[in-house]
Scaffold this active site. Structure first.
Site, PDB file in Angstrom:
ATOM      1  N   ASP A  43       0.492  -4.168  -2.779  1.00  0.00           N
ATOM      2  CA  ASP A  43       1.237  -2.912  -2.635  1.00  0.00           C
ATOM      3  C   ASP A  43       0.976  -2.007  -3.838  1.00  0.00           C
ATOM      4  O   ASP A  43       0.331  -2.402  -4.816  1.00  0.00           O
ATOM      5  CB  ASP A  43       2.728  -3.173  -2.443  1.00  0.00           C
ATOM      6  CG  ASP A  43       3.346  -3.961  -3.585  1.00  0.00           C
ATOM      7  OD1 ASP A  43       2.796  -3.923  -4.706  1.00  0.00           O
ATOM      8  OD2 ASP A  43       4.379  -4.617  -3.362  1.00  0.00           O
TER       9      ASP A  43
ATOM     10  N   HIS B 179      -4.719  -2.638   0.606  1.00  0.00           N
ATOM     11  CA  HIS B 179      -3.280  -2.375   0.713  1.00  0.00           C
ATOM     12  C   HIS B 179      -2.596  -3.330   1.688  1.00  0.00           C
ATOM     13  O   HIS B 179      -1.364  -3.387   1.737  1.00  0.00           O
ATOM     14  CB  HIS B 179      -3.058  -0.929   1.157  1.00  0.00           C
ATOM     15  CG  HIS B 179      -1.726  -0.369   0.745  1.00  0.00           C
ATOM     16  ND1 HIS B 179      -0.877  -1.010  -0.128  1.00  0.00           N
ATOM     17  CD2 HIS B 179      -1.086   0.777   1.093  1.00  0.00           C
ATOM     18  CE1 HIS B 179       0.208  -0.292  -0.304  1.00  0.00           C
ATOM     19  NE2 HIS B 179       0.119   0.802   0.434  1.00  0.00           N
TER      20      HIS B 179
END
Length: 522
Positions: A497, A493
């Site tokens: 995204d 992450h």
């Protein structure tokens, strides 16, 4: 003259060790390469041999002390000649009359007393960033005749297994690194005696008396030092030295001797138990559980895999997103063309080529899934080197198919089959497992219904495949049975995204549910 005993190189990223056991005391005589002490690191156990022959001097680092690389452990007073009271005709324990040391030339040339040449067997190149290995298996024993390029032993690194061929024809006259010991790159493994010396060595092996079963004493009345690994095995098994027959030089007990003694004891106990009356039942105890347990040291491959997976969890911000794929179209396409495909290309059509192709298309559309973080930079890869995780008897490996985005279905299937076979046979090289940009892990072959695999660093994404299972699905207002598969994307992450991850997985789903788009590059 005084020589120093120092801490050897302990391996990549290992800077200190603990002194576990001293096998010698000050004042005792030592031979060249005789084991002086054992060091323990957080990865391996390292035995420290004597660099010279002489008398043990001061022990600087006591048992339990923590020492750094190249730290002083002890001193040895080198012997310039026979010590007072010694018989000059006597030989050291580690260099008996049947096994003269190749380091001490006598009558022959190149260090062999019988006129032959002594050839060192060295640790081969282990690959980039690999500095040490463990001796896994010796295929030959001391005294065996070997041909040039015949396999002598197998080394195990944290990534691959390496076979070591004989550099010359002759007789294996000495093994310097026993099974289970750690060796550094370019270290010495054994000595091959070639020429006339090989014949003399083989003859000596045939006429040499069998080693005595009882304890053997050195010239100064002290017991011969057994192999440290054998001592540890005897302690763990709870057996004494008198119960083991040593097969090493001068009756030295080796690790395999302990295993043989344990096996013989178990067999005798079984025969006795079969003829004995049934014992009275009693409540099970912790000792009973311990007797049924087996302790096996992790292979280097498993140790490295465990360390890297934990590092990935500690470093990356790993999330996983899921979706499901209707496999109807792919299965219909396979059934229609699989025989023609195999006949033309010589390889069966599987599911992995479809998933590889779909991922390659999706990676081009969502490039951050095919990127990696390097410090404060992001490196985008304009190519796809696809890692395909494969289970083997020794653990999980991830061979890499380079430039998979430029391959056809047949080329991908051939590459996967070839890499898989080499993985099962333990023939993968370092180059086969380096440079991957994205990985596919198929847990479905083992029956997994859902999977969330851990990243393979420094990659930023890994696709998880599960088993195909018929499930009721609502399609066009009706409930129909379809072959469905859950798929997942575990991603970092920090660079990817949620939108990018979900878009990637949806794109893979669309391509798999309509494989004609793959064929037309849409």
């Amino acid at each position: 003259m005084t020589s120093e005993v120092r801490v050897p190189t302990l391996g990549e990223s290992v800077t200190e060790a603990t002194v576990a056991t001293w096998f010698k005391k000050p004042g005792e005589k030592v031979a060249v390469d005789e084991m002086l002490c054992e060091l323990e690191t957080d990865k391996v156990t390292v035995e420290v041999p004597s660099p010279v022959a002489g008398t043990m001097g001061d022990i600087v680092a006591a048992e339990g002390d923590t020492v750094g690389v190249d730290a002083l452990l002890a001193t040895i007073s080198e012997s310039g000649g026979p010590a007072e009271g010694d018989d000059p005709a006597e030989k050291s324990i580690d260099a008996g009359p049947e096994h003269p040391s190749p380091r001490e030339p006598k009558d022959g040339k190149d260090g062999d007393p019988a006129g032959g040449a002594s050839v060192d067997v060295m640790v081969p190149s282990l690959g980039e960033s690999v500095t040490e290995a463990t001796v896994s298996t010796w295929f030959k024993k001391v005294g065996d005749t070997v041909a040039q390029d015949e396999m002598l032993c197998e080394l195990e690194t944290d990534k691959v297994s390496v076979e070591v061929p004989s550099p010359a024809a002759g007789v294996l006259s000495e093994i310097l690194a026993e099974e289970g010991s750690s060796v550094e790159a370019s270290g010495r493994l054994a000595v091959i005696t070639s020429g006339d010396g090989a014949k003399a060595s083989a003859s000596a092996q045939e006429t040499a008396p069998a080693p005595a079963a009882q304890k053997v004493e050195s010239s100064d009345g002290k017991d011969i030092e057994d192999a440290p690994s054998a001592k540890k095995a005897m302690a763990e098994a709870g057996i004494s030295r008198d119960q083991v027959t040593g097969s090493g030089r001068d009756g030295r007990i080796m690790k395999e001797d302990v295993a043989s003694a344990i096996a013989a004891g178990n067999s005798a106990a079984k025969d006795s138990a079969e003829n004995a009356p049934a014992p009275a039942k009693r409540a099970p105890s912790a000792a009973d559980d311990a007797a049924r347990e087996e302790r096996v040291k992790m292979t280097r491959l498993k140790q490295t895999m465990a360390r890297r997976l934990k590092e990935a969890q500690n470093t990356a911000a790993i999330l996983t997103t899921f979706n499901e794929v209707d496999m109807s179209e792919i299965m219909a396409l396979r059934n229609e063309y699989k025989e023609q495909f195999e006949k033309k290309h010589g390889v069966r059509m599987g599911f992995m080529s479809f998933f590889t192709k779909a991922c390659c298309h999706a990676l081009k559309e969502i490039p951050e899934v095919n990127a990696e973080i390097d410090g404060t930079d992001v490196i985008y890869k304009n190519y796809v080197h696809m890692g395909v995780a494969a289970g083997t008897p020794t653990g999980l490996v991830v061979p890499v198919i380079r430039n998979a985005d430029a391959m056809s279905f047949a080329e991908i299937e051939k590459a996967i089959n070839e890499k898989g076979k080499r993985a099962r046979d333990g023939k993968l090289t370092m180059a086969d497992m380096q440079g991957g940009t994205f990985t596919i892990s198929n847990g479905g072959v083992y029956g997994s219904l859902m999977t969330a695999p851990i990243l393979n660093p420094p990659q930023s994404g890994i696709l998880g495949m599960a088993k195909i299972q018929d499930r009721p699905m609502a399609i066009g207002g009706e409930v129909v049975i379809r072959p469905m598969m859950y798929i997942s994307l575990s991603y970092d992450h920090r660079i990817i995204d949620g939108k990018g991850a979900v878009t990637f997985l949806v794109r893979v789903k669309e391509l798999l549910e309509d494989p004609r788009r793959l064929l037309m590059d849409l």
